[in-house]
Design a protein around this motif. Sequence first.
Motif, PDB file in Angstrom:
ATOM      1  N   LYS A 277       0.823  -1.216   0.000  1.00 35.74           N
ATOM      2  CA  LYS A 277       0.000   0.000   0.000  1.00 35.74           C
ATOM      3  C   LYS A 277       0.854   1.262   0.000  1.00 35.74           C
ATOM      4  CE  LYS A 277      -3.625  -2.638   0.338  1.00 35.74           C
ATOM      5  NZ  LYS A 277      -4.393  -2.960  -0.886  1.00 35.74           N
ATOM      6  N   ASP A 278       2.110   1.150   0.425  1.00 35.88           N
ATOM      7  CA  ASP A 278       2.994   2.315   0.464  1.00 35.88           C
ATOM      8  C   ASP A 278       3.796   2.506  -0.822  1.00 35.88           C
ATOM      9  OD1 ASP A 278       2.242   3.028   3.025  1.00 35.88           O
ATOM     10  OD2 ASP A 278       3.775   1.810   3.986  1.00 35.88           O
ATOM     11  N   TRP A 279       3.688   1.575  -1.757  1.00 37.79           N
ATOM     12  CA  TRP A 279       4.402   1.693  -3.031  1.00 37.79           C
ATOM     13  C   TRP A 279       3.476   2.418  -4.004  1.00 37.79           C
ATOM     14  CZ3 TRP A 279       9.224  -1.007  -4.265  1.00 37.79           C
ATOM     15  CH2 TRP A 279       9.805  -1.615  -3.143  1.00 37.79           C
ATOM     16  N   ASP A 280       3.899   3.594  -4.460  1.00 42.92           N
ATOM     17  CA  ASP A 280       2.968   4.513  -5.127  1.00 42.92           C
ATOM     18  C   ASP A 280       2.927   4.387  -6.650  1.00 42.92           C
ATOM     19  OD1 ASP A 280       5.418   5.560  -5.774  1.00 42.92           O
ATOM     20  OD2 ASP A 280       5.045   7.568  -4.980  1.00 42.92           O
ATOM     21  N   ILE A 281       3.131   3.198  -7.168  1.00 40.87           N
ATOM     22  CA  ILE A 281       3.080   2.999  -8.621  1.00 40.87           C
ATOM     23  C   ILE A 281       1.652   3.161  -9.138  1.00 40.87           C
ATOM     24  CG2 ILE A 281       3.485   1.361 -10.498  1.00 40.87           C
ATOM     25  CD1 ILE A 281       5.579   0.015  -8.654  1.00 40.87           C
ATOM     26  N   PHE A 282       0.712   2.535  -8.445  1.00 40.97           N
ATOM     27  CA  PHE A 282      -0.683   2.497  -8.865  1.00 40.97           C
ATOM     28  C   PHE A 282      -1.539   3.402  -7.977  1.00 40.97           C
ATOM     29  CE2 PHE A 282       1.182  -1.504 -10.208  1.00 40.97           C
ATOM     30  CZ  PHE A 282       0.706  -1.644 -11.504  1.00 40.97           C
ATOM     31  N   PRO A 283      -2.755   3.715  -8.414  1.00 42.20           N
ATOM     32  CA  PRO A 283      -3.683   4.433  -7.532  1.00 42.20           C
ATOM     33  C   PRO A 283      -3.882   3.656  -6.233  1.00 42.20           C
ATOM     34  CG  PRO A 283      -4.539   4.358  -9.777  1.00 42.20           C
ATOM     35  CD  PRO A 283      -3.335   3.466  -9.755  1.00 42.20           C
ATOM     36  N   GLU A 284      -4.216   4.335  -5.167  1.00 44.03           N
ATOM     37  CA  GLU A 284      -4.246   3.721  -3.835  1.00 44.03           C
ATOM     38  C   GLU A 284      -5.122   2.479  -3.758  1.00 44.03           C
ATOM     39  OE1 GLU A 284      -5.025   6.358  -0.648  1.00 44.03           O
ATOM     40  OE2 GLU A 284      -3.309   7.657  -1.066  1.00 44.03           O
ATOM     41  N   GLY A 285      -6.237   2.468  -4.447  1.00 47.64           N
ATOM     42  CA  GLY A 285      -7.140   1.327  -4.351  1.00 47.64           C
ATOM     43  C   GLY A 285      -6.711   0.117  -5.152  1.00 47.64           C
ATOM     44  N   GLU A 286      -5.607   0.219  -5.878  1.00 42.63           N
ATOM     45  CA  GLU A 286      -5.200  -0.871  -6.765  1.00 42.63           C
ATOM     46  C   GLU A 286      -3.829  -1.436  -6.420  1.00 42.63           C
ATOM     47  OE1 GLU A 286      -5.795  -0.234 -10.935  1.00 42.63           O
ATOM     48  OE2 GLU A 286      -7.317   1.292 -10.615  1.00 42.63           O
ATOM     49  N   ARG A 287      -3.339  -1.172  -5.235  1.00 40.98           N
ATOM     50  CA  ARG A 287      -1.987  -1.591  -4.880  1.00 40.98           C
ATOM     51  C   ARG A 287      -1.991  -2.965  -4.215  1.00 40.98           C
ATOM     52  NH1 ARG A 287       0.005   4.260  -2.333  1.00 40.98           N
ATOM     53  NH2 ARG A 287      -0.400   5.471  -4.238  1.00 40.98           N
ATOM     54  N   THR A 288      -1.566  -3.958  -4.961  1.00 39.67           N
ATOM     55  CA  THR A 288      -1.405  -5.311  -4.431  1.00 39.67           C
ATOM     56  C   THR A 288      -0.053  -5.841  -4.891  1.00 39.67           C
ATOM     57  OG1 THR A 288      -2.376  -6.398  -6.370  1.00 39.67           O
ATOM     58  CG2 THR A 288      -3.891  -5.740  -4.598  1.00 39.67           C
ATOM     59  N   TYR A 289       0.410  -6.879  -4.229  1.00 39.27           N
ATOM     60  CA  TYR A 289       1.696  -7.480  -4.588  1.00 39.27           C
ATOM     61  C   TYR A 289       1.675  -7.959  -6.034  1.00 39.27           C
ATOM     62  CZ  TYR A 289       6.015 -10.135  -3.566  1.00 39.27           C
ATOM     63  OH  TYR A 289       7.300 -10.620  -3.547  1.00 39.27           O
ATOM     64  N   HIS A 290       0.558  -8.530  -6.444  1.00 35.24           N
ATOM     65  CA  HIS A 290       0.471  -9.062  -7.806  1.00 35.24           C
ATOM     66  C   HIS A 290       0.587  -7.960  -8.854  1.00 35.24           C
ATOM     67  CE1 HIS A 290      -0.519 -12.198 -10.711  1.00 35.24           C
ATOM     68  NE2 HIS A 290      -1.261 -11.303 -11.331  1.00 35.24           N
ATOM     69  N   LYS A 291       0.199  -6.729  -8.497  1.00 34.41           N
ATOM     70  CA  LYS A 291       0.258  -5.637  -9.473  1.00 34.41           C
ATOM     71  C   LYS A 291       1.695  -5.267  -9.842  1.00 34.41           C
ATOM     72  CE  LYS A 291      -3.989  -4.612 -10.559  1.00 34.41           C
ATOM     73  NZ  LYS A 291      -4.724  -3.522  -9.922  1.00 34.41           N
ATOM     74  N   PHE A 292       2.677  -5.663  -9.011  1.00 36.31           N
ATOM     75  CA  PHE A 292       4.067  -5.466  -9.420  1.00 36.31           C
ATOM     76  C   PHE A 292       4.306  -6.121 -10.780  1.00 36.31           C
ATOM     77  CE2 PHE A 292       5.375  -5.097  -4.753  1.00 36.31           C
ATOM     78  CZ  PHE A 292       5.607  -3.739  -4.838  1.00 36.31           C
ATOM     79  N   ARG A 293       3.595  -7.209 -11.017  1.00 41.89           N
ATOM     80  CA  ARG A 293       3.737  -7.954 -12.271  1.00 41.89           C
ATOM     81  C   ARG A 293       3.302  -7.096 -13.460  1.00 41.89           C
ATOM     82  NH1 ARG A 293       4.707 -13.296 -13.297  1.00 41.89           N
ATOM     83  NH2 ARG A 293       3.422 -14.432 -14.802  1.00 41.89           N
ATOM     84  N   ALA A 294       2.218  -6.356 -13.276  1.00 44.62           N
ATOM     85  CA  ALA A 294       1.738  -5.469 -14.336  1.00 44.62           C
ATOM     86  C   ALA A 294       2.722  -4.327 -14.577  1.00 44.62           C
ATOM     87  CB  ALA A 294       0.363  -4.914 -13.970  1.00 44.62           C
ATOM     88  N   ALA A 295       3.225  -3.735 -13.482  1.00 51.52           N
ATOM     89  CA  ALA A 295       4.189  -2.639 -13.614  1.00 51.52           C
ATOM     90  C   ALA A 295       5.456  -3.120 -14.314  1.00 51.52           C
ATOM     91  CB  ALA A 295       4.521  -2.077 -12.232  1.00 51.52           C
ATOM     92  N   TYR A 296       5.910  -4.303 -13.934  1.00 50.01           N
ATOM     93  CA  TYR A 296       7.105  -4.895 -14.553  1.00 50.01           C
ATOM     94  C   TYR A 296       6.908  -5.074 -16.055  1.00 50.01           C
ATOM     95  CZ  TYR A 296      10.084  -8.819 -16.049  1.00 50.01           C
ATOM     96  OH  TYR A 296      10.938  -9.642 -16.743  1.00 50.01           O
TER      97      TYR A 296
END
Length: 344
Positions: A277-296
């Motif tokens: 939740k503290d990693w500000d890549i995505f909007p606050e409501g969309e921050r999950t560990y799996h979303k790192f995969r999308a950012a990558y």
Amino acid sequence: MSRQAKSPDEFENTFIDEQVAYLLPIFEALAPYKLNQRKKGVGDIPGWERLAAQEARILKATYPDEQPEAERQYNTALRQITSLKKALKLAAKTELKDPALVNPVITIATHFGNALSYLFSEYKERQNARYREKVTERRQKENRVQIDLTNSLKFAHRILTEVAEGKDPNWIDVSCSVALATGRRMGEIHCSATFEELAEYEIAFRGQLKGKDRKVKIGDKQIPLRKVTFCIPTLLSAELVCMGLNYLETKGKRLDRNEDAERVNLRWAKVLNLAVKDWDIFPEGERTYHKFRAAYLRACIVNDTSVDPYDFRDYAKQVLGDDDETTIDAYKRYEIKPGTLTKL
């Protein structure tokens, strides 16, 4: 950016723990009987068919869906069904004292799980249909979301540099940093993955989990996907990424590669998803560990100028290691914000 982990740092799913504690002894008692007796029950011992119906009522009462009946999806209940099925099979492997009962109990748990899923099948179909609608809707140009990796990549680089310098950063930050830099899943990073440095920003990855039972032809042999080597790009130095994975090993935050990777979710998913939740890549409501995969993935596409940013399905299959087209299509919603770092 890190949060202080709660003590203990391995969160529990209390509902699942309670249900496993109740169901496992019953399954164990049913194990010596014939198939139909296991289904219907014997004497005072209820069969898996009745237990599934009972469990469905408990789930609906515990995790109600307040929408009109025609719109109900029971999202939380469906997630708990998945967790319960996995937890029951894991408990059968690890908690039964008689090894001869393990396979019969797993068989009963499988029948129970299938029956329970069937009782929720209309809600699952509705959920899947709604998800496909959302993916299509979100992919439209007006609904795309810009993501910015700059702060997170800088933080991840600092954390992994601390590892390389022999310092003692928070293992949670290390896990998130490796996930962002490699796009690997939580279960892979904390259990099945092996990394080998190939070039400054490239590693050899083995331990693919999704579709792990599928075999692929390499030369004249059929190789289980989990043993296939994928050469994947990294967003941070390959050397730092490999050190990060080794650090998690030394801190006792990786399971043996032969263990069931589902144990990773049971032990660490909540604390890691809370930290994200503290990693500000995505909007606050969309921050999950799996979303790192999308950012990558989106960063890799920017880094490789040979890839079409709007037609990247084949490339995504290559770097992500699976062919889940629905998920890949969902990632099309995200666009890299102009000027953001995509490699450091």
